[in-house]
Design a protein around this motif. Structure first.
Motif, mmCIF file in Angstrom:
data_model
loop_
_atom_site.group_PDB
_atom_site.id
_atom_site.type_symbol
_atom_site.label_atom_id
_atom_site.label_comp_id
_atom_site.label_asym_id
_atom_site.label_seq_id
_atom_site.Cartn_x
_atom_site.Cartn_y
_atom_site.Cartn_z
ATOM 1 N N PHE A 150 0.864 -1.179 0.000
ATOM 2 C CA PHE A 150 0.000 0.000 0.000
ATOM 3 C C PHE A 150 0.899 1.227 0.000
ATOM 4 C CE2 PHE A 150 0.702 -0.672 4.547
ATOM 5 C CZ PHE A 150 1.008 0.602 4.991
ATOM 6 N N ILE A 151 0.369 2.341 -0.473
ATOM 7 C CA ILE A 151 1.094 3.606 -0.445
ATOM 8 C C ILE A 151 0.136 4.651 0.117
ATOM 9 C CG2 ILE A 151 2.277 5.384 -1.795
ATOM 10 C CD1 ILE A 151 3.018 3.108 -3.785
ATOM 11 N N ALA A 152 0.563 5.311 1.198
ATOM 12 C CA ALA A 152 -0.267 6.312 1.856
ATOM 13 C C ALA A 152 0.483 7.630 1.912
ATOM 14 C CB ALA A 152 -0.625 5.850 3.265
ATOM 15 N N GLN A 153 -0.257 8.716 1.854
ATOM 16 C CA GLN A 153 0.327 10.047 1.928
ATOM 17 C C GLN A 153 -0.133 10.717 3.209
ATOM 18 O OE1 GLN A 153 -0.333 12.433 -1.549
ATOM 19 N NE2 GLN A 153 0.353 14.315 -0.560
ATOM 20 N N SER A 154 0.827 11.177 4.035
ATOM 21 C CA SER A 154 0.496 11.799 5.314
ATOM 22 C C SER A 154 0.821 13.290 5.343
ATOM 23 C CB SER A 154 1.238 11.095 6.450
ATOM 24 O OG SER A 154 2.633 11.281 6.290
ATOM 25 N N GLY A 155 1.309 13.822 4.246
ATOM 26 C CA GLY A 155 1.670 15.231 4.152
ATOM 27 C C GLY A 155 2.022 15.555 2.719
ATOM 28 N N PRO A 156 2.492 16.780 2.464
ATOM 29 C CA PRO A 156 2.790 17.185 1.088
ATOM 30 C C PRO A 156 3.911 16.354 0.457
ATOM 31 C CG PRO A 156 3.468 18.886 2.645
ATOM 32 C CD PRO A 156 2.771 17.825 3.429
ATOM 33 N N VAL A 157 3.742 16.064 -0.837
ATOM 34 C CA VAL A 157 4.745 15.356 -1.616
ATOM 35 C C VAL A 157 4.955 16.125 -2.913
ATOM 36 C CG1 VAL A 157 5.319 13.225 -2.844
ATOM 37 C CG2 VAL A 157 4.134 13.106 -0.658
ATOM 38 N N ALA A 158 6.208 16.497 -3.203
ATOM 39 C CA ALA A 158 6.529 17.223 -4.438
ATOM 40 C C ALA A 158 7.578 16.424 -5.201
ATOM 41 C CB ALA A 158 7.046 18.611 -4.122
ATOM 42 N N VAL A 159 7.293 16.162 -6.472
ATOM 43 C CA VAL A 159 8.213 15.411 -7.329
ATOM 44 C C VAL A 159 8.411 16.228 -8.602
ATOM 45 C CG1 VAL A 159 8.614 13.259 -8.581
ATOM 46 C CG2 VAL A 159 7.386 13.224 -6.398
ATOM 47 N N SER A 160 9.652 16.604 -8.891
ATOM 48 C CA SER A 160 9.931 17.404 -10.093
ATOM 49 C C SER A 160 9.859 16.587 -11.368
ATOM 50 C CB SER A 160 11.297 18.073 -9.983
ATOM 51 O OG SER A 160 11.309 18.980 -8.910
ATOM 52 N N GLY A 161 10.209 15.306 -11.296
ATOM 53 C CA GLY A 161 10.157 14.410 -12.456
ATOM 54 C C GLY A 161 8.853 13.633 -12.477
#
Length: 166
Positions: A150-161
């Motif tokens: 599983f993949i969970a997000q708990s805050g901001p994620v920024a990906v340039s690519g």
């Protein structure tokens, strides 16, 4: 090398960790807090077992390579300065601060939490064989590949690519 006091630190040049045998034949680098500051690369020669929090600093021009799949890091891991990082472990991993100028490659057999704040100056590959991944406060200057149950997000994620999740 075995460290057993509650708080010990090392500040030296290039480091190759050659520990003593610990539980289950794993190399033991101790309990309590493990802080290692090196003015050079940090590598290993045997499986490592660290039971407490660990902070590694190799400097902006040096790599950290601890990629034995049987490593066990029980406490929070912080890497405050490194060029590229390659890390592998058999147990669940929790990261505090993570700062790399270059790539970050993580292979884990269990759950991974990168919610403590991470700045990766290159590409990031976060791979688990049987666990999930939680990310938050993550900034990746290159591409991000995350593979987990599983993949969970708990805050901001920024990906340039590009970002690939599976």
């Amino acid at each position: 090398m075995y460290l057993e006091s509650p708080s010990q630190g090392i500040n030296i040049g290039a480091v190759s960790l050659i520990p003593v045998t610990g539980p289950g034949g794993a190399a033991t680098l101790g309990g309590g807090v493990f802080n290692l500051t090196a003015n050079g690369p940090i590598t290993q020669s045997e499986t490592m077992w660290i039971s407490g929090p660990m902070t590694l600093v190799s400097g902006a021009a040096n790599d950290i390579t601890l990629n034995d799949l049987n490593n066990s890091f029980a406490g929070a891991i912080s890497i405050t300065s490194a060029t590229a990082v390659a890390l592998s472990a058999v147990n669940p991993l929790t990261f505090g601060t993570l700062n790399t100028v270059g790539n970050f490659n993580l292979n884990a057999a269990n759950n991974v939490s990168l919610a403590g704040g991470a700045s990766i100056g290159g590409n990031a590959a976060i791979l688990t064989s049987s666990g999930g991944i939680t990310v938050g406060n993550l900034n990746v200057a290159g591409n991000l590949q995350a593979n987990g149950s599983f993949i969970a997000q708990s805050g901001p994620v920024a990906v340039s690519g590009t970002a690939n999740f599976s």
